[in-house]
Structure formats: structure tokens, C-alpha cells
Design an enzyme around this catalytic site. Structure first.
Site, mmCIF file in Angstrom:
data_model
loop_
_atom_site.group_PDB
_atom_site.id
_atom_site.type_symbol
_atom_site.label_atom_id
_atom_site.label_comp_id
_atom_site.label_asym_id
_atom_site.label_seq_id
_atom_site.Cartn_x
_atom_site.Cartn_y
_atom_site.Cartn_z
ATOM 1 N N THR A 21 -44.750 -0.878 17.488
ATOM 2 C CA THR A 21 -43.283 -0.681 18.031
ATOM 3 C C THR A 21 -42.389 -0.999 16.902
ATOM 4 O O THR A 21 -42.423 -2.055 16.521
ATOM 5 C CB THR A 21 -43.339 -1.704 19.250
ATOM 6 O OG1 THR A 21 -44.454 -1.259 20.300
ATOM 7 C CG2 THR A 21 -42.176 -1.506 20.121
ATOM 8 N N CYS A 40 -38.976 -7.606 19.524
ATOM 9 C CA CYS A 40 -39.824 -8.878 20.299
ATOM 10 C C CYS A 40 -40.843 -9.134 19.858
ATOM 11 O O CYS A 40 -41.265 -10.368 19.532
ATOM 12 C CB CYS A 40 -39.803 -8.444 21.822
ATOM 13 S SG CYS A 40 -38.548 -8.095 22.650
ATOM 14 N N CYS A 86 -36.914 0.264 24.998
ATOM 15 C CA CYS A 86 -37.519 -0.830 24.233
ATOM 16 C C CYS A 86 -36.731 -0.832 22.960
ATOM 17 O O CYS A 86 -36.537 0.073 22.166
ATOM 18 C CB CYS A 86 -38.963 -0.307 24.095
ATOM 19 S SG CYS A 86 -39.797 -1.356 22.871
ATOM 20 N N HIS A 95 -45.618 -12.520 24.044
ATOM 21 C CA HIS A 95 -45.431 -11.236 24.272
ATOM 22 C C HIS A 95 -45.577 -10.906 25.903
ATOM 23 O O HIS A 95 -44.885 -9.943 26.545
ATOM 24 C CB HIS A 95 -46.328 -10.372 23.430
ATOM 25 C CG HIS A 95 -45.467 -9.084 23.186
ATOM 26 N ND1 HIS A 95 -44.252 -8.849 22.708
ATOM 27 C CD2 HIS A 95 -45.779 -7.682 23.004
ATOM 28 C CE1 HIS A 95 -43.974 -7.571 22.445
ATOM 29 N NE2 HIS A 95 -44.736 -6.740 22.827
ATOM 30 N N CYS A 120 -37.886 -8.004 29.251
ATOM 31 C CA CYS A 120 -37.268 -6.660 28.946
ATOM 32 C C CYS A 120 -37.627 -5.491 29.930
ATOM 33 O O CYS A 120 -36.730 -4.731 30.189
ATOM 34 C CB CYS A 120 -38.013 -6.282 27.545
ATOM 35 S SG CYS A 120 -39.851 -6.156 27.564
ATOM 36 N N GLU A 152 -46.544 1.578 28.117
ATOM 37 C CA GLU A 152 -46.367 0.213 27.292
ATOM 38 C C GLU A 152 -46.270 -1.182 28.303
ATOM 39 O O GLU A 152 -46.963 -2.032 28.070
ATOM 40 C CB GLU A 152 -45.230 0.273 26.599
ATOM 41 C CG GLU A 152 -45.266 -0.831 25.550
ATOM 42 C CD GLU A 152 -43.743 -1.133 24.871
ATOM 43 O OE1 GLU A 152 -43.139 -0.083 24.390
ATOM 44 O OE2 GLU A 152 -43.090 -2.149 25.265
ATOM 45 N N TYR A 188 -41.959 -9.384 28.494
ATOM 46 C CA TYR A 188 -42.058 -8.442 29.292
ATOM 47 C C TYR A 188 -41.474 -8.722 30.459
ATOM 48 O O TYR A 188 -40.938 -8.097 31.431
ATOM 49 C CB TYR A 188 -43.536 -7.659 29.479
ATOM 50 C CG TYR A 188 -43.834 -6.832 28.430
ATOM 51 C CD1 TYR A 188 -43.398 -6.770 27.316
ATOM 52 C CD2 TYR A 188 -45.149 -6.121 28.626
ATOM 53 C CE1 TYR A 188 -43.873 -6.053 26.316
ATOM 54 C CE2 TYR A 188 -45.552 -5.318 27.649
ATOM 55 C CZ TYR A 188 -44.835 -5.283 26.525
ATOM 56 O OH TYR A 188 -45.524 -4.378 25.454
ATOM 57 N N GLU A 194 -43.341 4.123 18.777
ATOM 58 C CA GLU A 194 -44.312 3.423 18.089
ATOM 59 C C GLU A 194 -44.975 4.237 17.075
ATOM 60 O O GLU A 194 -44.674 5.395 16.931
ATOM 61 C CB GLU A 194 -45.378 3.208 19.264
ATOM 62 C CG GLU A 194 -45.354 2.063 20.303
ATOM 63 C CD GLU A 194 -44.587 2.397 21.544
ATOM 64 O OE1 GLU A 194 -44.412 3.382 21.630
ATOM 65 O OE2 GLU A 194 -43.794 1.354 21.831
#
Lengths: 483, 483, 483, 483
Positions: free
Chosen positions: A191, A104, A100, A292, A299, A447, A296, A257
Site C-alpha cells: 500500500t 499507516c 486509503c 494495523h 481509517c 482490503e 482499521y 497497492e
């Protein structure tokens, strides 16, 4: 020139005076902390790749505010092409890091706040949009990393913000002043917090009048007085404190996180973008979540590419690559991963312009995208474990391989195909462990489940957007049923 | 004006002298045959909607050949927008008919043959592209329905065309003449054959030199001498011979498949678009399949919309619409259906230009799209059966409901919510039966499985396109493994 | 001797004067009706196999009432071995018929009513158990088929029995007399009704005092005055009226469901087994459902065996039997089918004795069994369609194959492996169509979904039986959390 | 008295002089090593529970060799009831430990070697059975833990044992002497090795004459000269070195795997149970695998119970326990877990006697059981992560909660329902992390995949046992197709 280098970014972080805690103690130098560093390295890639000509088109964009070239992570989407490029940039970074890369949340927050403040001003005569664009220009010019902070601790999930026993379990305004506000509360699961210059706080859910003081959106520097960051621990985190690199799985990159506590933090007026306008709270949440959920589709697909690659490699090393069931499982992994990508692309391609001029994704398809993300990475990981074999969880430690006493035995008995160096086989096995069970599993599995909202949140939006009445109408027309 | 009306289309069909057989006998008047007619009605919609202003943008396009407005079903895609509009048009028609509207095979064949003949000419100096565009201009001008015919009977699947005991089990050139060729063989599963003006024949698989005579592509009018059509029977087909409309499920629309026999059919030279150039056979097949795999991301989604609508409606009628598990299953149906749509959109949006100037879909994503089509409609159908209840398979016949002896009992005991006319409940139940078990299930289930190639065919392409070497490279870079 | 032959059974049915309606008209001779007959043939197998020595152990048992050998379909289970043999008998019959053989509902009703009436008598001092055992002795002695009738039409599903606008939408006592009761209402989805000698009526759900008149259980001969049977139509039912046998798919066997109307039917006192004792209504329903959910772990597995066999056969005929993906799909079909069987066996093996001395299944596992039945047959059917290919839905009719005009073409082009007679290939294809889309799909798919209760009904029982408190206790013990 | 106490067991282990390595160094005192100890604690439970009257029936049995009461883990199954009790004992231990308790491999090896040596002797006139029963009597009398060792390192998976470049990659006889043999090689993934008194080595696959020297079965004490144990590392293993207990997830119990090297180890004659009889190698492997595949239908179900309990508990703590989607997911978890249990029970209940008099499971159903084990625990884990929320991967460390600087913040912001102590919520979250991502995930996920053979191994057996010819015969009978 607003595009910074990775080195400049790292230096800028060193200048911050963040209050970070880990294992019960203050971290004096977060930039060089061995547990935190891999996550920083991932963010560095968002700078480095933006400086490489072959990725310029994906990694940078022309700002609609300044007309300057900016890092796409700070950009307001101006077209569906921009939305698509965002997804491709995210897949690229997932591929390069296998982790990650954290930047973003800021980008998605910018785009959500941008169109929402515009609409607030239109309706209410406020000046939030101007305040926000000024903040954003600064972010773009300095090429900053911003933590988009939404999720409150939430306490008892069956009670609304103002009904909690401890009113601070949702972040709230505790004092209003001439020059700004004082806020108290916390944001959980943040994050990339420790790698961020700024925090952009948003409310966590749709609210009603009772919860007015919780309807607050603002930005403050990450090292503002009263901001305390408590680092979240991850599966296998302390392997990064060990001498060797191999058992870490991914020796370079990671994510993180954190819990961010706001202990009566002052926010100056020009950094406030919502203050009590609870009616807009739901819209802002839905937009941030929407962007968001699209993210995903990029990513996680990139990380999926790495996992598929590692799985294909380990089967080469093991000598199983020609077995039809192995080939078929790799096809299935690819199929699932590309289905996720298709969802990321489709919600972008079907995007539309907002009143502010910016573009947002198709909400139904973005939620469909995320819903699949809560399922397919788990199945891809399961198939990776299937192909990789039991070694990923029973291999001796790197120290055993290096040991004068047992190193030779380890090396002798973990050879697979003779031409493959045994430590390469170990490295790839550890990377698969990393993504399926270790530090990266936090990002690739849990996540994927909860980031950008838990699965049920998407189902609620899908239900709301599914337009059943129109579909019933189609049936009535075919069957000549009176409406 | 090349856009024809539904009525003009029907009249044009009446002028054809098709040789159609069903239940062992020649069908004298296919246009008015009760079993065939619903499938014709579906095709009529491809004309009717093209004449409605609200659908003009989706249903029509400007021909790159003539500059005229043409029905999109005859159009060569000029951009990714065209590819996207194609999918949306197909979803629309699925929604309006709840059935297979059959005209896609022609459209997909045009686009496959167009770019392939162009490349053949470039490489081989042939003039196939010119011949084909001439044919296509005629199709566009007359707004024709063309059967894109690919699938051969195939005989023993473990043997190649030329190795079959009966050499005719794959369609082939049996004689070459000055003015054309004589062909023999058959094409199976021909969707919409009886509603077509022309047949555009393509080879069925990649071929080698041995199979040279099987590498043939051409077009002939559907009523050419020697062309014999044997109509395929469907589940519940003869309900269309019964007096009532309700038990048919879908009283208006349907689809059909047929076996088309070529009994030494003459093809004139200017209608031949491949004659022995076996090296291009695989490309043509892959392109047609690719376009058709994209198509399913539109048409099946539209039928899915109808099935979701019917399921929502029957739960309203039954009084179960507020149960949380019912709502959740409707969400799941929508989620799956929109995932399919996302795949249809994504492979279009990610399309690219061919050497001929036309646009084709992203091959990997189109195959991913179709692979999902072989799964999700089955699950959507299962959920529909779950919500609909046992009635869809145990309801008395329409004649029972109309019967003086038992009609009152039927009407009394099949009432659900009191305000809903009992026959509306029966109609919707029968529609769900139709799509899950009846005539439309042929299109929604089994054709979703095998149309445009069986699931394994997609897996082969996904494997070929999955670029595992690049993915392994990503891993080696992260792990510092020498390449 | 209480074991009757198939012929004796058929003759006994001829003596009944059933009032059966189909397509709006009275069926004068149900036994020889071409649409009904295949379902009768299936029931005949429950007699025939009981007379074959190799199946004696499975098909017969020693009555605990009379000490005589009886058909197991009339037996009260005396041990877990009996429960296991029941499942094996059902698998056997599914294998022999490829269809629903209908006699299980009676057997499951006997076992549910037996233990429930015993407990009623114990608690309430009634004499229902004695009445019921007398009835059952008669059934065993005469070797009768009994329809176990539970499901009411139910009207508006959001309202309880007594709250429906029409009070008859659940079957109820409309008059109490000295010598018995008068009942009115209907039972829907009655499997095998037309092939039954008697009807054993049970209430359809747990009830409260308001619904007292609906808490009624009794048995009457199937041809009692006022009993009207309306035959439910099935997908492809009228193919049985066509001349040929092949297009029927299964030329011999089938199943059926019907609506049974009770138009003020008189029930004599000695045939009443519950009359207003609403508190026992829920128990009776749960037990019948439990036994019937176990049953599906046998019968559907047997039909699954036939479908797997047909799929393996068609792949042999097509020449695809050596392809690794074909083999793998057959393994998956087998795996799913045997998982179902495991559930059927496990809930039997884990059964326990009731107060009456009879044995009942483990309720949790029986519900788990049925829940899987609502899923796996659909996936098995999907895989069958995958392997079988498109032919199952596009083949010409049998009349085409026999036609002087086109028969030769059909036979020429549907040859696959040369040594296999083309009509054998057609037969097997039609059988697969029959089970996945045709008359048998009613039993194999939709009845798997809704028979013995819709999926949500099982989830409620699973929830109730899941003992979460005990499981939480395990965690607290491991974690030293105070209870 | 052969039933030992937990304390006696621990003391007996202290007397062994095992050569164990971890992190490159010899472990001087394995019994008290903090990383190893939780796995020992799990084995201790197999002794402790055997001494508790309430578990006596499950945990102990009467030896067929000595007539004495023995721990069931050392027992040869004498009936299907024994097979069923075995599964129930395993579920119990999974429930009590939430981990792998390691003693099953020995039990499964005993039962496989017992019947196989009997059959070898019958056929070959050898005396292996006598040797083995003598060994087993000793094991029973001393109540020993025995590592059943099967899996070789295997090197290049595409080559057979004797074709590997390094011949030691499969364990083999390197020297035959009058008094015994010398063996060299290794066994990988050895569950519970460090907690074992003895090692019972078996060959890893079916073998041919070329591989004769690899067909070897024997037992040696775990501390025999030349036996070197290299401990496998697990996700989050070093948390057990940290001061606190909470972050370990499961503070008490665990499991382990190790590589066991045989560096020219001498095996005396009376401990050799196969020496070159390669034809029996496959049978022995299949039986051990079969018993072990059954085992997973018990132990993994028990761990599943703990995970379901933890998930239910965390939803209570969070205040989400009344949400319908939460309840439904708990039902699904239970449903899947009980399906696994059904498979464990069914393959036991359907077991049969071997020639030696012992009982073995139904091979088809045992493989079906294990195949489901490779799927459902992953889905159960996914649902647990869904319900548990992101906390399981973002919570601060225990040290943060205890910290004077940030402890109060952690405690303030991780409160959910006010009446629940915050540290209880943390404990349960960490347990869920432990089972889904941490040390116990090794057992619950990856070992579920590969233990007792990887998924493809089961598919091969399912294929071999699926009896397709009989199923095709059923079809031919129904369709009157000549055989």
C-alpha cells in the site's frame, strides 16, 4: 522544524528515482501520473492537515526520541492517549479523503519494530534497537513516508518458506557480507509504495530454524538499485485517464497497492534490524498486525462516514429521505460504523506499555476490531447500494451528459428533486459506485478483508487470547465442580 | 467505614418490612425465600467482592462527597477511568454470578439524577441537587442497595401519560402538600426490588406540559407504607422449590424483576428531586438510559464469559473439543462477546464531564453498545445450544439420577468421556439450559433486549446523534458540491 | 377402516403397559399424567384432523400396500406430490398445536427403512423388505404411532461405537438366537416415545466392520419387556402441575422427549430389518435424516406461524401495531418463516423415485432446509421477544392475578389497550414465553438445532453434494482453461 | 421452424437500425462494438443452447398459441412444471455465461401482459388480449428478443407521476390519434435493450385516475423512429477496449443496461395493450415483478455456481483447499446459493392457474425469493473475496505479465502451486474480480438488489400476503380467546 508541508512532500518525491512499472511500461514521472496521482493526493493530506491548527493535537506529537514535534504518522506511541489519538487521526483522514491514505503501514511498522528490537537486544545482546531508533530519528526529522512491507508472495500456501520450489517466493537473505546483506524476493500488496521515501521490510510469518534466512528486517530507500515496483491495477482505474472528472467517482483521492521486487538488493549493516533471529519473527508479525488491525478501526470508519454521508445525500436528492425504511437503514449503517469505531477505541484504551516504554494495543480487542472490519463494511456498502438505487451502475457516462446529441436527454431524465442540479446527483451516485464497486472499493471492501491479515488470522489470535481455561474455572466455581 | 460486608447487608435487609407478594400470597420472609434467595446471593457478591483486596480497585472508589472509600455501586463517576472501572466491575460480577446482580440500576440512577438536578438548579434556582447529594451521602455511608425505578406500566402505547383512560398507568403526583407529595402508580420490571433498601423513582419518558404531574423524581425507603411489590415469575422459577440443586442450573445465583405499586405513597419534601419540571424529564431519562446501556457492555459480557466457559467445558466432557467447527464456534462466541465489551469500554473511554463535575458516557457509543446487546447474546446463546447438544433440553431430572429404580440407567447412559463424573456433565448442561432457556435467560436474553430501553429506543438516539449533516458535508467537500 | 379417531387412539394407548419414569418414580398412568398429557393432545390432533373432510387431502393417502386410505403419517410417499403434501400436513399441525406433534419420526423412519431394505434385499438376497412391509401393513391398518429411534447416547464423541469403554453406549446385539436377537443399549432424545405404540430402531451412524453388531434395525411394541422409558424434563415443565392454565403458556399442547433403555430386549426374527449389514447403515441414516430434515420445513414453519400470530396479536393489544419498526419486524419474521417453507417445498418438489418405487427428497436441498432451521427460528424468536416486550419474563403469576390481596393491582397495571381484556394480554404473553423460553422452546429452538442431526451433520452432506468439480468445470469453460 | 440459431439471431440484429449512444456518440455498429459484444454473446447462448439436444427440454416448449416448438424465453407458462423449468433454464444460462443473459425481462413481461390483458378484456370488453396474442405469435415465430420495459426515471420519488414538475419523468401518452398514440418519456435500467428486436413497455406502478395517461402498455420495434438508447456504463467497462482478454475477467460474456428515451414515438393501435385503464396498472406491475422475482431464483443461482466454482478453483491453485475454514466457507456459499434456488423452485411449484389459463407463481414466495436475492449474493461475494485473497484487487495488468521488462518478475512472483500455470491463476482471480467488483458485479450485486424492484417493494408485498389475521386466529384458537 520536522513537520513538512504537502508541497515539500511532493517536491521530495520528485527527487526520488523510483523504478515503477504500469501496463507493462516504466512510468517516467510517477508524481504526475494521472492513475497514481489521486493516491498521492491522499498522502498529501497527511501533511496538510498536520499544518492546520485545528488538527494539530491529533496530527502531531512530541517525539520521545528528539523531543521535537513530529507528524504523528512517524511517532512511537507513548501512552494509551497516543493510541486513541492515532485512531481518531485515521478516522479524520478517512473522512477527508474517502480513500486509503496509505501512511499507516509505516507508522504501524515503526511501532512494531521499535519494541521488538528492544526486546531482541535485551535477550540477545544485539544492537538492533539503536540502529532502528537512528533510522527512525531520520524519518521523523525528514517527515518521511515509509512503506511497511510485510506480505510475501507465498507461492503454495500449504508449504513453508524454505519448502517452496522457488526459494524466492518469500523474501530472503541470499548473501551475507561484511558491510551488509544482499536480499532477494518480493513483497506483494504494498500500500502506498510509489508515494514512499523508504521501505521498511519485515518477515511475513512466525518462522522456525529452517526458515532462518527469511527472518530478516531492514530499511532501504525506495529508489535503491534493484527495487522494482509493479503497480497493481484496480477496478475502474483507467477512468482516471478519461477527460472528465465525474465518472472517477472520487475526483481527488485514491489509494494504491503494488508488487515490490527485490532483485538482489544490498542492505547496509546499519539498516538491518533483524538478521536470522527467527524466534522473534512471530512477535514482530503479531505486533505489526495488531497495530494495523487497530488502524482499521479508524481509517475504514472515516471512509464509512463518507459513504454514509453520500447515501444520506442521494436519498435527499431522490426525495426518499423521509421513508421510514430509508431512515432505518441509515441508522443501521451508522450503528455498524460506530461499532467498528468502538472496537478501534477499546483496543487503544486497553493498551499497555511494552518493555521498550512504548505502548501497544490490547491484542485480543485489536483482533476483534479487525474481524468486524472483515464484515461490517460489506454490509454498510450493501445498504448504500440499497438506498442509492440502480443508477450507480446504469448511469450514462459523463460524456453522454455533455454530448450535444444526447446530453439534453440525459439531463432531462436523470433529474430527481427539481431543486437539485442533476450533475450533483450524478456526482454523488458515482462516488457511491466508487466506494462500493470502483477504485475505493479495493480499499473499503477487499482490503478490509485481507489488509493486516485475512480473517482466519484474526480468529487464530482470538482463539489464543480467549483464555478459555479461566472461563471454565468460573463455571466450576459456580457449580462446585472440582478443578 | 462505609464498606459493608455481605453478612451486614443481609442483616440490614431482615430489618426491612417489605410488602412482597408471590403466587398470590404475601411473602413473610423474603430474605430466606427459596425462589428469591439466589437473587439476593448475587447482590451479596457486590458486597463480598468489595471486601477482597484483589478487587478493591474495581469494587470501591473514593466518594467525591465525603472523601471516604465507598462501594463503587454508590459512586458518582469522577473521570473516564471511573467509567471504565464501572464496566470492568460489572464484567467481574457477571463472571462470578452468571446472573443479574441487580445493583446497577441504582448506580446508574444516582449518576443520572446527580448531573440533572445540578443543571435544574442552575437553570431554575431550585435546590434539588442539595437534597439529592444529601440522600446520596446517606446511601454511601450506609452502603445501601437502591432500586432505580423508571419503567411505568404505560397502558396503551399509542397514548401519552395524560391521555390514558386510567391516569395511574404512569406514576404521578396525586396530591401536593406542604411537607411533601402523595404519588400513585406503579413501576414495572423492577430489577432487584426485593433486595433493595430504597427506591429512587424517575419519570419514564420525555414529557410535555400536559404530563406535568408525571414529571416526578424522588426516593423512599422500600418498606414505605403503600409500596407493594409483586414478584415477577421467571422461566423455571419453581425448580428452586425442588429438593435437588442441579436442575436449578445455577445453584447459587439469580436475578429478579417485580412490579412495584405505589398506592398513594407519601414522599417528604427533602426526598423529592423533581416535581413538575417536565422539561428536564427527557434529559434525565436519556442519561439514566445512557448509563444503563453502558452497563450492559459489562454485566452481559461477564455472563457471556460464563456461558462460553460452560460451552467449552461441555465440549471437553463430550470429547468434541478438537473438532474444527467446535473451535470455530467458540471463537465466534468470544469474538461477539469481546465486541460487546469493546462497546462498553469505548463509550466509557470517550466519556465527558458534565456541568456538575461528574462524568457521563458518550451517548452515541453507549446506544451503539446496547443495540449490539439486543443481538449478540442471542447469537452466543444459539451457538452454546449448538455445541452443547440436545441434552440440555432432554435430560432426565435430578431425581431420576438419584432414583433407586432408574438412577443406574441414567448414570450409565449419560456418561460421555469416561474420566468425567457423569453428574458434572449434567451440572454443566443444566447451567447452559439455565442461561439459554431458564431463569438466567430472563436476564441474558429478554432483559438484554428490553432492559435500559427496547432496541428501537436506541435507534432513535443513534439517529439523533449520527450527525448526518456533517457527513454530507464531507461528501460535498470531496465532490466540490456547493453547500 | 384404518383411519382411527383421536378417542380410539387414546383408548389404544391406555391398553399399553409402558414402563415410564419421571422425577425418579414410575408413572402409573401416563395417558392422564398432567405433565405428559399436552404432548398426547398434540398427537391426538394427527388423528382428529385426518377425520375432518377439509383436511382429508393432506392428512390421508392411499396406501401402496393395501390400496386403503391411511393416515399420511403411516404412508410411503408415491410421488413428489406426496412429498409436498407431507410438508403441508406438517405445517398445518404446527399451526394447530404450536408444538411438536411427534408423529413425524415414525413416518420418516418408515420411508427410510422401506427403500433401504428393498436395496439390501436386491443386493444381498435377504428378505428384510418383505418383513418390513408386513410390519408396515400392520401399522397402517391399526393406524399406529411409531417412535423412529435413531440417536444413541454416544459416550465419548471422539470414539466409534466399538471403541467406547462401555460397549452399550451404542445400542447393539448382545445375543443371536434361532428365533431372534437380544439387544442392549439406549436411544436418547426420543420424541413422542410415551405416546407411541411401537418403536422402530435404526442405527445412528455409518459403520464399519468393527461395529457390525451395532448395525441393527428392528421394531418392537413400546411395552416390550425390558424397554424402560425415562422422561426428559423441559423448561417450565412443572407449571403443568400448577392449578391455573395460563402460566403454562400453551394450555393444551406440547411435546416430549425421553431416554429409552433397552435392557436385553428380545426381538423376534420377523421384526428384524437389518442385522449386521453395516454397509447399509450409512444409507439408512442418511435417508432418515434427509426425510426428517425435510419435515422441519413444515412443522417448524407451522409453529412459526403461531409465534408470528401471537406477536402480531400482542402488538395489537399493546397499541404498537402501527409503528413502522413493528410492522417491519413482522415482515422479517414472515420472510424468514416462508424461506424455511420454501426449502421444505423445494426439496420435496425436486424429489426422485427410489429403486423400491417410493419417492425421496432431494438430499442437497433437504440438508439446506435443515441448516436454515438451525438459524431462522432463533431469529424469529428474538424478534418475537423484541415486539412482545419485557412482560413475557416479568409478569406476575396467574395466582397473583387471581389473588384477593394483589389481583386488583395486577389487573389495573397490566391493562394495555382499554378494550382488550387484561387476561387475554397475559395469555398471549405467556404463549410467547412458552415458545421462546418455555416447554415449546425445547421444540422450536433446541430441537430445531439438533433434531434430525446437528448443524455440522448437514454441512457435511452439503459439502458432499455440492459438486464443486462441475462448478469448477463451468469456470474453466468460460475462461478457456484446459481441464 | 421457430427455433433460431445464434448466428441467425446475430444476423437479424444487424438488420436493425438502432439509435444507440455511448460515451456521447452514436454507435454505428452495436453488434460488433467491443463494449457491447459480450452482452450480445450472453443472449446468443439463449439461442445456442436451445439447439442442443441435451438442453431441449429446458430451453424449448410447445406454444399454447401455435402448437409449435418455441424457445422457452417466448413461452407462456402452461403448468407449474413450466414454471420450474423456467427457473432451471435460467440457472443453466447463468452457469454457462457467468453473467446476465438479459432475455428474461421479455419472457416475464409476456406472461404478465398475457393474463392481465385477458382479465381486462373480461371485465372491460376490450380486445387487448387478442392484440397481444397476435404480437406474441409473431415473437414466437421469429424467435425474437424483447425488452420488457417497466422502470420510469421517476424524478422526485416523493411525488406521483402526474405531480412531477416535468410530466415526462414517467412515460405517458401525449397524443391520441385514430390509428394509435404518441408516447413520450423514458425507461431506465433497460437490461439487454441493445440486443432486443422489440420493446414491450409497461407502466411502472399502480396508478390512480390522475395518472391515467401514464397507464399505458404497448410494443414497438426497437428501431422505431424516436427511440433513442443511451448505454449505461459499468464498473471496468473500458477494459473491453484493452488489447488483452484476461483483465476483462469474463472474456466472453456480459450484460448491459441502458436508458431508452421515447421522443414522441408513434404506437399503432394493434400494438397497444393498455391505454388509460389505470385500475389494471397495479396488477400488471405486480405480476411482472412477481415473475421477475422468481427469475432471480434461477439466473443469480447460476452465476453463483460460477463464482463458487471460481472460488474453489483459486483455493486449489493457492494450496489452501484443505484448510477447514476454506472448506467451511465453500459450504456456506453453497448453502446460501441453494437456499436461493429453493426459493425459486418453491414459488414455481406452488404456482397456480390464472383466468387466462396460463400459470403464475405463488406471489408470497416469489417475493420472499427476491428478498433473499437482495442479501445472499452479497454474502457469497464477500466469502469469495475472503477465500480468493487480496490478489483480485492488486494484481498487475495483463500487459505487465506480457512485458519484456517486468513480465518475468510478474510470472515468477505470482506462481502459487507449482503445477498450475500462473496465467490460469490470474484468469481465475480476474473472473472473481469481475463478479464481485467488475462488470458482472453490476448484475450479481446491484441488480440483485434493485432488479425486479428494490427490497422495500418486496417487503410491502410480503406484508400484504402474510395473512396475519389468520395467524392471529390460530393463536386465539389455542388460547381460547374469543374472536
Amino acid at each position: 522544524m520536522s513537520i513538512k508541508s504537502g508541497e515539500e512532500y511532493i517536491e521530495s518525491l520528485r527527487k526520488l528515482n523510483l523504478e515503477v512499472y504500469m501496463f507493462g511500461k516504466r512510468v517516467e514521472n510517477p508524481v504526475d501520473d494521472p492513475i497514481i496521482r489521486p493516491s498521492l493526493n491522499s498522502v498529501v493530506q497527511t501533511y496538510e492537515l498536520a499544518n492546520r491548527p485545528e488538527y494539530e493535537d491529533l496530527m502531531t506529537a512530541t517525539s520521545n526520541l528528539s523531543g521535537e514535534k513530529v507528524n504523528r504518522f512517524t511517532h512511537i506511541h507513548q501512552s494509551t492517549r497516543d493510541l486513541i489519538k492515532k485512531v481518531k487521526m485515521q478516522r479524520l483522514l478517512g473522512q477527508k479523503t474517502g480513500a486509503c491514505f496509505q501512511r499507516c503501514v509505516g507508522m504501524d511498522a515503526f511501532n512494531a519494530v521499535y519494541s521488538t528490537t528492544y526486546e531482541m537486544d535485551q535477550k540477545l545482546g544485539t544492537d538492533y534497537f539503536e540502529r532502528f531508533t537512528k533510522f527512525l530519528e531520520y524519518v521523523q526529522k525528514e517527515d518521511l513516508v515509509v512503506d511497511g512491507a510485510m506480505t510475501d508472495p507465498k507461492g503454495d500456501r500449504s508449504l513453508s518458506p524454505s519448502k517452496q520450489e522457488d526459494p524466492d517466493l518469500y523474501l530472503r537473505i541470499v548473501k551475507k557480507q561484511e558491510d551488509g546483506i544482499i536480499v532477494r524476493g518480493a513483497k506483494a500488496h504494498q500500500t502506498g509504495m510509489v508515494n514512499s521515501h523508504e521501505i521498511l521490510v519485515m518477515p511475513t510469518c512466525a518462522m522456525r530454524e529452517d526458515d532462518k534466512d527469511y527472518a530478516v528486517c531492514f530499511a532501504v530507500p525506495a529508489d535503491t538499485k534493484g527495487v522494482r515496483i509493479i503497480y497493481g491495477r484496480q477496478s475502474c482505474d483507467t477512468r482516471k485517464l478519461e477527460a472528465g472528472l465525474i465518472d472517477r467517482g472520487n475526483p481527488k483521492f485514491g489509494g494504491h497497492e503494488a508488487l515490490v521486487v527485490f532483485d538482489d538488493v544490498f542492505v547496509p549493516k546499519d539498516r538491518i534490524f533483524m538478521q536470522g533471529e527467527y524466534a522473534f519473527s512471530g512477535v514482530l508479525v503479531e505486533r505489526f498486525a495488531g497495530f494495523h488491525r487497530q488502524s482499521y478501526g479508524g481509517c475504514k470508519v472515516g471512509v464509512g462516514d463518507v459513504l454514509i454521508g453520500a447515501t444520506a445525500l442521494i436519498s435527499d436528492y431522490n426525495g426518499t429521505e423521509k421513508a421510514s425504511h430509508i431512515k432505518d437503514k441509515l441508522i443501521e449503517m451508522t450503528h455498524l460504523n460506530e461499532t467498528l469505531y468502538s472496537c478501534g477505541i477499546a483496543c487503544s484504551c486497553e493498551g499497555h506499555q511494552t518493555a521498550s516504554g512504548s505502548y501497544e494495543i490490547d491484542m485480543l480487542l485489536a483482533n476483534v476490531c479487525k474481524q468486524n472490519i472483515t464484515r461490517f463494511p460489506y454490509e454498510i456498502a450493501r445498504l448504500a447500494e440499497d438506498i442509492a438505487g440502480g443508477n450507480i451502475v446504469t448511469l450514462p457516462s459523463e460524456e453522454d451528459f455533455e454530448s450535444p446529441e444526447v446530453g439534453e436527454w440525459c439531463k432531462k431524465y436523470f433529474v430527481a428533486k427539481k431543486e437539485i442540479p442533476v450533475m450533483d446527483r450524478v456526482k454523488v451516485s458515482r462516488l457511491i459506485e466508487n466506494i462500493t464497486l470502483g477504485t475505493a472499493a479495493v480499499g473499503y471492501r477487499t482490503e478490509s478483508m485481507h489488509g493486516a491479515g485475512s480473517p482466519q488470522a484474526q480468529r487464530i489470535i482470538i482463539s489464543r487470547q480467549s483464555n478459555l481455561e479461566e472461563k471454565k474455572g468460573l463455571v466450576k466455581e459456580i457449580l462446585d465442580i472440582e478443578k
